[in-house]
Design a protein around this motif. Structure first.
Motif, PDB file in Angstrom:
ATOM      1  N   ILE A 188       0.996  -1.089   0.102  1.00 43.62           N
ATOM      2  CA  ILE A 188       0.079  -0.148   0.052  1.00 43.62           C
ATOM      3  C   ILE A 188       0.988   1.274  -0.003  1.00 43.62           C
ATOM      4  O   ILE A 188       1.798   1.308   0.854  1.00 43.62           O
ATOM      5  CB  ILE A 188      -0.898   0.152   1.161  1.00 43.62           C
ATOM      6  CG1 ILE A 188      -1.716  -1.270   1.327  1.00 43.62           C
ATOM      7  CG2 ILE A 188      -1.659   1.165   1.288  1.00 43.62           C
ATOM      8  CD1 ILE A 188      -2.698  -1.208   2.638  1.00 43.62           C
ATOM      9  N   SER A 189       0.714   2.018  -0.966  1.00 45.36           N
ATOM     10  CA  SER A 189       1.773   3.284  -1.223  1.00 45.36           C
ATOM     11  C   SER A 189       1.102   4.412  -1.912  1.00 45.36           C
ATOM     12  O   SER A 189       0.284   4.257  -2.932  1.00 45.36           O
ATOM     13  CB  SER A 189       3.035   2.635  -1.970  1.00 45.36           C
ATOM     14  OG  SER A 189       3.797   3.806  -1.956  1.00 45.36           O
ATOM     15  N   ALA A 190       1.624   5.473  -1.388  1.00 48.25           N
ATOM     16  CA  ALA A 190       0.858   6.691  -1.795  1.00 48.25           C
ATOM     17  C   ALA A 190       2.102   7.779  -1.670  1.00 48.25           C
ATOM     18  O   ALA A 190       2.619   8.038  -0.533  1.00 48.25           O
ATOM     19  CB  ALA A 190      -0.359   7.029  -1.437  1.00 48.25           C
ATOM     20  N   THR A 191       1.972   8.623  -2.830  1.00 50.44           N
ATOM     21  CA  THR A 191       3.098   9.749  -2.770  1.00 50.44           C
ATOM     22  C   THR A 191       2.287  10.903  -2.560  1.00 50.44           C
ATOM     23  O   THR A 191       1.266  11.256  -3.363  1.00 50.44           O
ATOM     24  CB  THR A 191       3.825   9.774  -3.873  1.00 50.44           C
ATOM     25  OG1 THR A 191       4.635   8.728  -4.038  1.00 50.44           O
ATOM     26  CG2 THR A 191       4.740  11.136  -3.729  1.00 50.44           C
ATOM     27  N   ILE A 199      -0.607  12.519  -4.884  1.00 47.84           N
ATOM     28  CA  ILE A 199      -0.100  12.743  -6.214  1.00 47.84           C
ATOM     29  C   ILE A 199       0.259  11.414  -7.139  1.00 47.84           C
ATOM     30  O   ILE A 199       0.240  11.436  -8.430  1.00 47.84           O
ATOM     31  CB  ILE A 199       0.950  13.827  -6.398  1.00 47.84           C
ATOM     32  CG1 ILE A 199       2.177  13.091  -5.508  1.00 47.84           C
ATOM     33  CG2 ILE A 199       0.619  15.109  -6.140  1.00 47.84           C
ATOM     34  CD1 ILE A 199       3.473  14.092  -5.733  1.00 47.84           C
ATOM     35  N   ASP A 200       0.395  10.332  -6.328  1.00 50.60           N
ATOM     36  CA  ASP A 200       0.751   9.151  -6.914  1.00 50.60           C
ATOM     37  C   ASP A 200       0.422   7.944  -6.039  1.00 50.60           C
ATOM     38  O   ASP A 200       0.351   8.034  -4.739  1.00 50.60           O
ATOM     39  CB  ASP A 200       2.309   8.790  -7.276  1.00 50.60           C
ATOM     40  CG  ASP A 200       2.400   7.789  -7.957  1.00 50.60           C
ATOM     41  OD1 ASP A 200       1.830   7.342  -8.997  1.00 50.60           O
ATOM     42  OD2 ASP A 200       3.605   7.230  -7.824  1.00 50.60           O
ATOM     43  N   GLY A 201      -0.044   6.905  -6.413  1.00 55.82           N
ATOM     44  CA  GLY A 201      -0.610   5.671  -5.809  1.00 55.82           C
ATOM     45  C   GLY A 201      -1.938   5.983  -4.889  1.00 55.82           C
ATOM     46  O   GLY A 201      -2.708   6.816  -5.432  1.00 55.82           O
ATOM     47  N   ASP A 202      -2.123   5.113  -4.126  1.00 55.74           N
ATOM     48  CA  ASP A 202      -3.615   5.006  -3.327  1.00 55.74           C
ATOM     49  C   ASP A 202      -3.257   4.799  -2.027  1.00 55.74           C
ATOM     50  O   ASP A 202      -2.838   3.429  -1.720  1.00 55.74           O
ATOM     51  CB  ASP A 202      -4.419   4.002  -3.972  1.00 55.74           C
ATOM     52  CG  ASP A 202      -5.862   4.370  -3.394  1.00 55.74           C
ATOM     53  OD1 ASP A 202      -6.003   4.521  -2.305  1.00 55.74           O
ATOM     54  OD2 ASP A 202      -7.039   4.112  -4.239  1.00 55.74           O
ATOM     55  N   PRO A 203      -3.640   5.393  -0.785  1.00 57.38           N
ATOM     56  CA  PRO A 203      -3.258   5.005   0.435  1.00 57.38           C
ATOM     57  C   PRO A 203      -4.303   4.090   0.845  1.00 57.38           C
ATOM     58  O   PRO A 203      -4.043   3.547   2.014  1.00 57.38           O
ATOM     59  CB  PRO A 203      -3.568   6.451   1.215  1.00 57.38           C
ATOM     60  CG  PRO A 203      -4.514   7.173   0.375  1.00 57.38           C
ATOM     61  CD  PRO A 203      -4.138   6.811  -1.047  1.00 57.38           C
ATOM     62  N   GLU A 204      -5.024   3.665   0.278  1.00 58.15           N
ATOM     63  CA  GLU A 204      -6.123   2.631   0.912  1.00 58.15           C
ATOM     64  C   GLU A 204      -6.322   1.234  -0.127  1.00 58.15           C
ATOM     65  O   GLU A 204      -6.978   0.273   0.283  1.00 58.15           O
ATOM     66  CB  GLU A 204      -7.573   3.242   0.923  1.00 58.15           C
ATOM     67  CG  GLU A 204      -7.480   4.339   1.794  1.00 58.15           C
ATOM     68  CD  GLU A 204      -9.026   5.107   1.954  1.00 58.15           C
ATOM     69  OE1 GLU A 204      -9.933   4.488   1.166  1.00 58.15           O
ATOM     70  OE2 GLU A 204      -9.247   5.804   2.728  1.00 58.15           O
ATOM     71  N   THR A 205      -5.483   1.133  -1.013  1.00 56.42           N
ATOM     72  CA  THR A 205      -5.462   0.123  -1.926  1.00 56.42           C
ATOM     73  C   THR A 205      -4.297  -0.491  -2.031  1.00 56.42           C
ATOM     74  O   THR A 205      -3.186  -0.083  -1.971  1.00 56.42           O
ATOM     75  CB  THR A 205      -5.877   0.685  -3.342  1.00 56.42           C
ATOM     76  OG1 THR A 205      -6.999   1.383  -3.548  1.00 56.42           O
ATOM     77  CG2 THR A 205      -5.856  -0.403  -4.354  1.00 56.42           C
ATOM     78  N   VAL A 206      -4.354  -2.016  -1.846  1.00 56.23           N
ATOM     79  CA  VAL A 206      -3.144  -2.952  -1.820  1.00 56.23           C
ATOM     80  C   VAL A 206      -2.975  -3.143  -3.527  1.00 56.23           C
ATOM     81  O   VAL A 206      -3.723  -3.542  -4.105  1.00 56.23           O
ATOM     82  CB  VAL A 206      -3.385  -4.325  -1.196  1.00 56.23           C
ATOM     83  CG1 VAL A 206      -2.300  -5.057  -1.244  1.00 56.23           C
ATOM     84  CG2 VAL A 206      -3.726  -3.938   0.341  1.00 56.23           C
TER      85      VAL A 206
END
Length: 235
Positions: A188-191, A199-206
């Motif tokens: 799970i990664s978000a920038t 601005i990149d990724g998703d803080p709630e999605t694996v």
């Protein structure tokens, strides 16, 4: 005659006293005393016992010392990688050069190193990365971290786990063993930018992440750790 009788009695009394003194010091014989030790008889007895030792006595196997080559390690390599393939030849070459190499422990160590590297990169932990990466890979990671920090961006990451980590190639380069793994992990990664917006990724999605990482270790070194020397991301 009287003098003779007196002398006789005197010596008789002295003999009785001496007898009792010796008896107190030496003790009495009971018939159960241990015979005196005869080294020659003992030696002959030991030789006789050795000659009569049953031939069917089986000695216990010697415990294998740490670092000694194990034949089953080569069997395990053949079971893992089909004989006469590049992967099989590469693993055997590493095992021949570094007798302490074991495929399973190498794979487990690589997976642990992968997780640590991913999280250290997200956290900007240069100290941890320096101990796990080659100089070239470290410089690339640090450059990306520096660019991110210059923009006041932050990566929010949570490592879920590794689904697969397969060795796809292996070889010896001089005294250095190289192992390449194809790793499929969940992350799970978000920038976020300096304002906190994603601005990149998703803080709630694996998300499933596929990487091809190559680890290396100098087989002559006492250091058991493998360092990341090359990275590649699969589509």
């Amino acid at each position: 005659m009287g003098f003779f009788d007196f002398g006789t009695i005197f010596f008789l009394i002295a003999a009785v006293v001496i007898f009792f003194q010796l008896r107190n010091v030496l003790g009495r014989r009971t018939g159960n005393e241990r015979p005196p030790f005869d080294p020659y008889t003992a030696a002959r007895k030991n030789d006789k016992d050795a000659a009569q030792k049953p031939e069917n006595v089986v000695s216990l196997p010697r415990k294998r010392l740490a670092g000694e080559p194990a034949a089953d390690a080569y069997v395990a390599i053949d079971a893992f990688a089909k004989p006469d393939t590049d992967l099989n030849r590469g693993l055997l070459a590493i095992k021949d050069y570094a007798q302490t190499f074991y495929r399973k422990t190498c794979g487990a160590g690589a997976k642990m190193s992968y997780e640590i590297c991913v999280m250290a990169y997200a956290d900007g932990d240069r100290k941890t990365l320096k101990n796990l990466l080659s100089r070239e890979v470290y410089d690339g990671f640090v450059a990306a971290i520096g660019d991110r920090e210059a923009k006041a961006e932050k990566i929010q990451s949570s490592f879920v786990g590794i689904d697969k980590a397969d060795i796809v190639s292996a070889e010896m380069k001089g005294s250095e063993a190289h192992i390449t793994l194809r790793i499929v992990s969940e992350l799970i990664s978000a920038t976020r930018d300096k304002a906190g917006a994603v601005i990149d990724g998703d803080p709630e999605t694996v998300a499933e992440v596929k990487d091809v990482w190559t680890f290396a270790r100098d087989a002559r070194s006492r250091d058991p750790n493998w360092k990341l020397v090359a990275t590649e991301e699969e589509d």
